[in-house]
Design an enzyme around this catalytic site. Structure first.
Site, PDB file in Angstrom:
ATOM      1  N   GLU A 233       1.567   1.830  -3.507  1.00 12.87           N
ATOM      2  CA  GLU A 233       0.300   2.207  -4.158  1.00 12.87           C
ATOM      3  C   GLU A 233      -0.016   3.688  -3.909  1.00 12.87           C
ATOM      4  O   GLU A 233      -0.526   4.370  -4.796  1.00 12.87           O
ATOM      5  CB  GLU A 233      -0.814   1.281  -3.671  1.00 12.87           C
ATOM      6  CG  GLU A 233      -0.669  -0.141  -4.208  1.00 12.87           C
ATOM      7  CD  GLU A 233      -1.653  -1.114  -3.602  1.00 12.87           C
ATOM      8  OE1 GLU A 233      -2.436  -1.706  -4.370  1.00 12.87           O
ATOM      9  OE2 GLU A 233      -1.650  -1.253  -2.355  1.00 12.87           O
TER      10      GLU A 233
ATOM     11  N   GLY B 254       0.816  -1.217   0.000  1.00 12.02           N
ATOM     12  CA  GLY B 254       0.000   0.000   0.000  1.00 12.02           C
ATOM     13  C   GLY B 254       0.845   1.261   0.000  1.00 12.02           C
ATOM     14  O   GLY B 254       0.405   2.304  -0.471  1.00 12.02           O
TER      15      GLY B 254
ATOM     16  N   GLU C 198       2.756  -8.206  -1.871  1.00 13.27           N
ATOM     17  CA  GLU C 198       1.546  -8.784  -1.280  1.00 13.27           C
ATOM     18  C   GLU C 198       1.433 -10.300  -1.474  1.00 13.27           C
ATOM     19  O   GLU C 198       0.925 -11.007  -0.602  1.00 13.27           O
ATOM     20  CB  GLU C 198       0.303  -8.097  -1.871  1.00 13.27           C
ATOM     21  CG  GLU C 198      -0.002  -6.717  -1.289  1.00 13.27           C
ATOM     22  CD  GLU C 198       0.753  -5.590  -1.963  1.00 13.27           C
ATOM     23  OE1 GLU C 198       0.415  -4.421  -1.714  1.00 13.27           O
ATOM     24  OE2 GLU C 198       1.715  -5.869  -2.718  1.00 13.27           O
TER      25      GLU C 198
HETATM   26  N1  T1G Z   1       1.760  -3.912   9.054  1.00 12.54           N
HETATM   27  C1  T1G Z   1       1.858  -4.058  10.402  1.00 12.54           C
HETATM   28  N2  T1G Z   1       3.035  -4.259  11.073  1.00 12.54           N
HETATM   29  C2  T1G Z   1       4.138  -4.280  10.326  1.00 12.54           C
HETATM   30  C3  T1G Z   1       4.121  -4.140   8.908  1.00 12.54           C
HETATM   31  C4  T1G Z   1       2.856  -3.935   8.266  1.00 12.54           C
HETATM   32  N3  T1G Z   1       2.740  -3.767   6.945  1.00 12.54           N
HETATM   33  N4  T1G Z   1       5.387  -4.230   8.471  1.00 12.54           N
HETATM   34  C5  T1G Z   1       6.164  -4.412   9.552  1.00 12.54           C
HETATM   35  N5  T1G Z   1       5.424  -4.450  10.660  1.00 12.54           N
HETATM   36  C6  T1G Z   1       5.901  -4.599  12.049  1.00 12.54           C
HETATM   37  C7  T1G Z   1       6.605  -5.933  12.307  1.00 12.54           C
HETATM   38  O1  T1G Z   1       5.701  -6.937  12.637  1.00 12.54           O
HETATM   39  C8  T1G Z   1       7.514  -5.576  13.456  1.00 12.54           C
HETATM   40  O2  T1G Z   1       6.738  -5.566  14.614  1.00 12.54           O
HETATM   41  C9  T1G Z   1       7.922  -4.145  13.151  1.00 12.54           C
HETATM   42  O3  T1G Z   1       6.910  -3.636  12.264  1.00 12.54           O
HETATM   43  C10 T1G Z   1       9.255  -4.024  12.468  1.00 12.54           C
HETATM   44  O4  T1G Z   1       9.241  -4.855  11.319  1.00 12.54           O
HETATM   45  C11 T1G Z   1      -3.596  -2.706   0.213  1.00 12.54           C
HETATM   46  C12 T1G Z   1      -2.961  -4.943   1.602  1.00 12.54           C
HETATM   47  C13 T1G Z   1       8.995  -2.686   6.101  1.00 12.54           C
HETATM   48  C14 T1G Z   1      10.921  -3.919   5.158  1.00 12.54           C
HETATM   49  O5  T1G Z   1       4.492  -6.833   2.940  1.00 12.54           O
HETATM   50  O6  T1G Z   1       8.735  -6.166   4.763  1.00 12.54           O
HETATM   51  O7  T1G Z   1      -0.045  -3.259   1.694  1.00 12.54           O
HETATM   52  O8  T1G Z   1       7.852  -7.372  15.836  1.00 12.54           O
HETATM   53  O9  T1G Z   1      11.167  -6.299  11.980  1.00 12.54           O
HETATM   54  O10 T1G Z   1      13.461  -5.415   9.339  1.00 12.54           O
HETATM   55  O11 T1G Z   1      -2.090  -3.528  -1.307  1.00 12.54           O
HETATM   56  O12 T1G Z   1       8.780  -4.955   7.960  1.00 12.54           O
HETATM   57  O13 T1G Z   1       8.453  -5.032  16.276  1.00 12.54           O
HETATM   58  O14 T1G Z   1       6.192  -5.913  16.947  1.00 12.54           O
HETATM   59  O15 T1G Z   1      10.246  -6.380   9.640  1.00 12.54           O
HETATM   60  O16 T1G Z   1      13.168  -2.911   9.470  1.00 12.54           O
HETATM   61  C15 T1G Z   1       2.517  -5.105   2.227  1.00 12.54           C
HETATM   62  C16 T1G Z   1       5.984  -5.878   5.260  1.00 12.54           C
HETATM   63  C17 T1G Z   1       1.418  -5.202   3.217  1.00 12.54           C
HETATM   64  C18 T1G Z   1       5.884  -5.210   3.953  1.00 12.54           C
HETATM   65  C19 T1G Z   1      10.902  -3.243   7.573  1.00 12.54           C
HETATM   66  N6  T1G Z   1       3.749  -4.753   2.910  1.00 12.54           N
HETATM   67  N7  T1G Z   1       7.063  -5.356   6.079  1.00 12.54           N
HETATM   68  O17 T1G Z   1      11.776  -4.277   7.896  1.00 12.54           O
HETATM   69  O18 T1G Z   1      11.471  -4.342  10.449  1.00 12.54           O
HETATM   70  S1  T1G Z   1      -0.078  -5.686   2.448  1.00 12.54           S
HETATM   71  C20 T1G Z   1       4.645  -5.678   3.223  1.00 12.54           C
HETATM   72  C21 T1G Z   1       8.363  -5.576   5.767  1.00 12.54           C
HETATM   73  C22 T1G Z   1      -0.611  -4.282   1.612  1.00 12.54           C
HETATM   74  C23 T1G Z   1      -2.187  -3.228   0.040  1.00 12.54           C
HETATM   75  C24 T1G Z   1      -1.855  -4.458   0.795  1.00 12.54           C
HETATM   76  C25 T1G Z   1       9.381  -5.072   6.740  1.00 12.54           C
HETATM   77  C26 T1G Z   1      10.014  -3.709   6.367  1.00 12.54           C
HETATM   78  P1  T1G Z   1       7.336  -5.983  15.964  1.00 12.54           P
HETATM   79  P2  T1G Z   1      10.572  -5.594  10.838  1.00 12.54           P
HETATM   80  P3  T1G Z   1      12.580  -4.221   9.320  1.00 12.54           P
END
Ligand code: T1G
Length: 654
Positions: free
Chosen positions: A109, A106, A129
């Site tokens: 996006e 997102g 995603e």
């Molecule tokens: N939502 C909620 N919590 C998240 C999060 C997210 N998208 N991304 C990370 N966290 C939390 C994670 O659980 C951890 O929590 C803390 O942040 C640090 O994360 C409409 C529906 C951004 C590269 O797939 O790849 O968008 O353990 O340890 O190594 O189309 O996090 O500390 O409690 O990973 O610095 C798409 C997911 C979502 C990216 C950072 N986005 N995140 O890495 O930290 S779907 C993703 C990552 C979407 C739309 C759709 C990585 C990071 P805690 P971390 P990091």
């Protein structure tokens, strides 16, 4: 002067440009509060005459890490992300994205709906995603093809691949890579664009493309998808961008996103996402500092040792590689150089990188040189006598503060620690072959391992880019304990009436890349055979025992490496071997077993239940800290399909 639009969104005016900052630690996820704030800032900008343009950026090292995954499954709270994204695109005043860091899902996006995108050189962008079992749900599948074309969009979205700033520019996803501060450059661009009609991505035509090239991009991704739904749907939606009107494409995407979001596959992959983050939180280590490590000694440069050395060199450490003789040390150095050659050949490494890594490697037969290392990892032959002697020697010559790690798969590391004067500095670092590729490292907390020693093992594993999972010290740790239960049940199924190829077919249809018997043959049957022989004297005589594998080994059938095992292997292919079928039938008859046909779903459920039961035992024994750790180990070390979530998740214990 700053103005707040919600707890996580504020803005300041810079010469007529409203600079909106998203500050929602740790990753600026698009939570309900963030969406409300962003929508508020946009409507404020649209109504204020003194505002001629808008810049959107993120606080910290992330732009926007995507939708807030924690909100999935909860009742939706407006404004929804597609609404906010649509408002950005519809704005009459230019909206410029200053992408200061990761722009994922997102987050990208939001960027794609802006009218201009400036990215900082170190940023990563993508729509990952599918790694969560879903598709983009806020326009990514419809806007990205309009900027980057169908083939690139297919590959990026269906594989969930991230791109660096330079590639994003080359693909047309962004308009410029900032030389300095992206916000400053974005404000300048916004001023230039002010007063001009915005370039709306959704209004752009999808560039025409060679259908064969687009098709091939999809085929390549699906070859690795192993039956997952999301990549298939992503490909369909990107194609729809070229055939459907934009709004219709958005609606189709949203419907697909909502359907997939609640699927078991998506729940399984979300479970794994949070499991990986949870595994890093180890009880008793809050505030514990890892010991500094610059040089790592690797004892034994065979298959495992050379892979470990490559992973360690890749991470920037110095390596002292130790072997028994100068010739063996030189062979080890060449084996390591050969692994780097392969990386150069496949484009994962350049010649400079190869040279720099080898320059940090000292291969020697002089064990005393390990005194220069802060961490010693031994990967010698997995025999108790050999390793015990080695640990006695290491304890005498290693630096007083050095951490001693064993890569044993099956031995009890407490027995190795016990022969040293400082057992608190001993732990297990159990790598998986090939160690330079496989992500998983089981970090074994021995009975006396000191907290800072455990923290050091975890920190080093993380720096290697590995997924460390802490386990207590028991024979086989988490992975091999569960795998042994899997093997045991698979052999029970053979005795009860299923043949190896039927069991493999059932597990592969369910989602495994390889069924158990194909894996046994790949790994080799002799190691488990040696262990069974070692355990024979203490085995519970009342426990069910299948001796078919022993018969195979006695017949010299050790698996792929000997051309025969549970299967016959020729030309890289496995074939059902009537000799094995006959051996199985003889063994059944000898036990008077009444054979019955076993349906595929029973095969699958019995094997999954056996793994979960062993997992349950590991939790009860305190060997595994949480069920999700067991899922991570089986997925990252034993080929359990990630989109199924792991044996504990399947059993509802995840
Ligand atoms: N939502 C909620 N919590 C998240 C999060 C997210 N998208 N991304 C990370 N966290 C939390 C994670 O659980 C951890 O929590 C803390 O942040 C640090 O994360 C409409 C529906 C951004 C590269 O797939 O790849 O968008 O353990 O340890 O190594 O189309 O996090 O500390 O409690 O990973 O610095 C798409 C997911 C979502 C990216 C950072 N986005 N995140 O890495 O930290 S779907 C993703 C990552 C979407 C739309 C759709 C990585 C990071 P805690 P971390 P990091």
């Amino acid at each position: 002067m700053s103005q707040t639009f919600s707890d996580t969104v504020s803005a300041r005016l810079d010469g007529g440009v409203l600079v909106v900052t998203i500050d929602n630690p740790p990753v600026n996820a698009a939570s309900a509060d963030m969406r409300t704030g962003l929508a508020g800032a946009l409507s404020h900008a649209s109504m204020a005459d003194k505002i001629v343009a808008v810049v959107i950026t993120g606080a910290g090292k992330t732009f926007v890490g995507g939708a807030d995954i924690r909100e999935f499954g909860a009742p939706p709270v407006g404004p929804l992300l597609p609404e906010v994204v649509a408002a950005i695109e519809a704005s009459d005043k230019p909206v410029v994205a200053a992408i200061n860091g990761a722009a994922l899902g997102g987050g990208l996006e939001i960027g794609l709906a802006c009218h201009h995108r400036i990215v900082s050189a170190g940023a990563k962008l993508g729509l990952p995603e599918v790694k969560l079992g879903i598709v983009p749900g806020a326009g990514g599948t419809q806007r990205l093809p309009r900027l980057a074309g169908l083939a690139a969009a297919t590959e990026l979205i269906a594989a969930g691949r991230l791109v660096a700033a330079a590639e994003a520019l080359a693909l047309g996803i962004v308009d410029a890579v900032a030389e300095g501060d992206p916000v400053g450059e974005a404000v300048a661009a916004a001023r230039r664009l002010a007063g001009h009609s915005p370039r709306r991505t959704g209004a752009l035509a999808v560039p025409s493309a060679d259908p064969v090239v687009v098709e091939q991009a999809g085929v390549r991704v699906l070859a690795k998808a192993r039956g997952q739904q999301a990549p298939v749907e992503a490909i369909r939606l990107v194609r729809a961008a070229a055939t459907l009107p934009f709004e219709q494409g958005l609606a189709e995407e949203r419907a697909t996103f909502l359907r997939l979001r609640d699927s078991t596959e998506a729940k399984a992959l979300r479970h794994i996402f949070f499991a990986e983050r949870a595994a890093a939180k180890v009880a008793g280590l809050d505030g514990v500092e890892a010991r500094p490590v610059r040089t790592i000694a690797v004892i034994g440069l065979g298959l495992m040792g050379s892979g470990i050395a490559v992973a360690v060199l890749d991470a920037g450490y110095n390596v002292i590689g130790v072997e028994q003789t100068p010739e063996a040390a030189e062979n080890g150095r060449q084996r390591i150089a050969g692994l780097f050659d392969r990386a150069v050949k496949s484009g994962r490494l350049d010649a400079e990188g190869r040279a720099a890594r080898l320059a940090r490697l000292a291969a020697t037969a002089v064990m005393e040189e390990v005194a220069g290392a802060e961490l010693v990892i031994e990967a010698v032959f997995d025999d108790l006598a050999v390793k015990t002697a080695l640990f006695e020697r290491l304890d005498a010559i290693a630096a007083p503060h050095a951490v001693l790690a064993t890569n044993t798969s099956y031995l009890d590391p407490d027995q190795l620690a016990a022969v040293t004067a400082r057992p608190e500095r001993v732990l297990g670092l159990h790598f998986f072959s090939p160690a330079n590729i496989m992500r998983l490292v089981e970090v074994v907390r021995c009975g006396k391992t000191a907290p800072d020693v455990l923290a050091t093992g975890l920190a080093v594993a993380k720096r290697l880019g590995k997924l460390p999972v802490v386990t207590g010290a028991t024979e086989g740790f988490i992975g091999n304990r569960v795998f042994s239960a899997y093997r045991r049940e698979a052999e029970f199924l053979v005795e009860d009436g299923a043949l190896p190829h039927e069991i493999d077919a059932a597990m592969e249809a369910w989602g495994f890349a390889m069924g158990p018997f194909a894996v046994f043959d790949l790994a080799g049957l002799e190691i488990a055979w040696a262990r069974r022989k070692r355990q024979a004297a203490t085995r519970d005589p009342s426990a069910r025992y299948v001796d078919i594998a022993d018969r195979l080994c006695e017949a010299g059938r050790f698996g792929q490496k000997s051309g025969r095992g549970w299967y016959a292997h020729a030309g890289g292919k496995r074939q059902v071997d009537p000799e094995v079928t006959a051996l199985i039938e003889t063994s059944r008859a000898a036990k008077g077993i009444v054979v019955r046909a076993i349906p595929a779903d029973e095969i699958v459920s019995r094997l999954l239940a056996a793994m979960a039961a062993e997992g349950r035992a590991l939790l009860d024994e305190g060997i595994a800290a949480r069920a999700s750790d067991i899922d991570l180990v089986m997925i990252n070390g034993y080929g359990f399909p990630a989109h199924k979530g792991g044996p504990m998740f399947v059993a509802g214990m995840g």
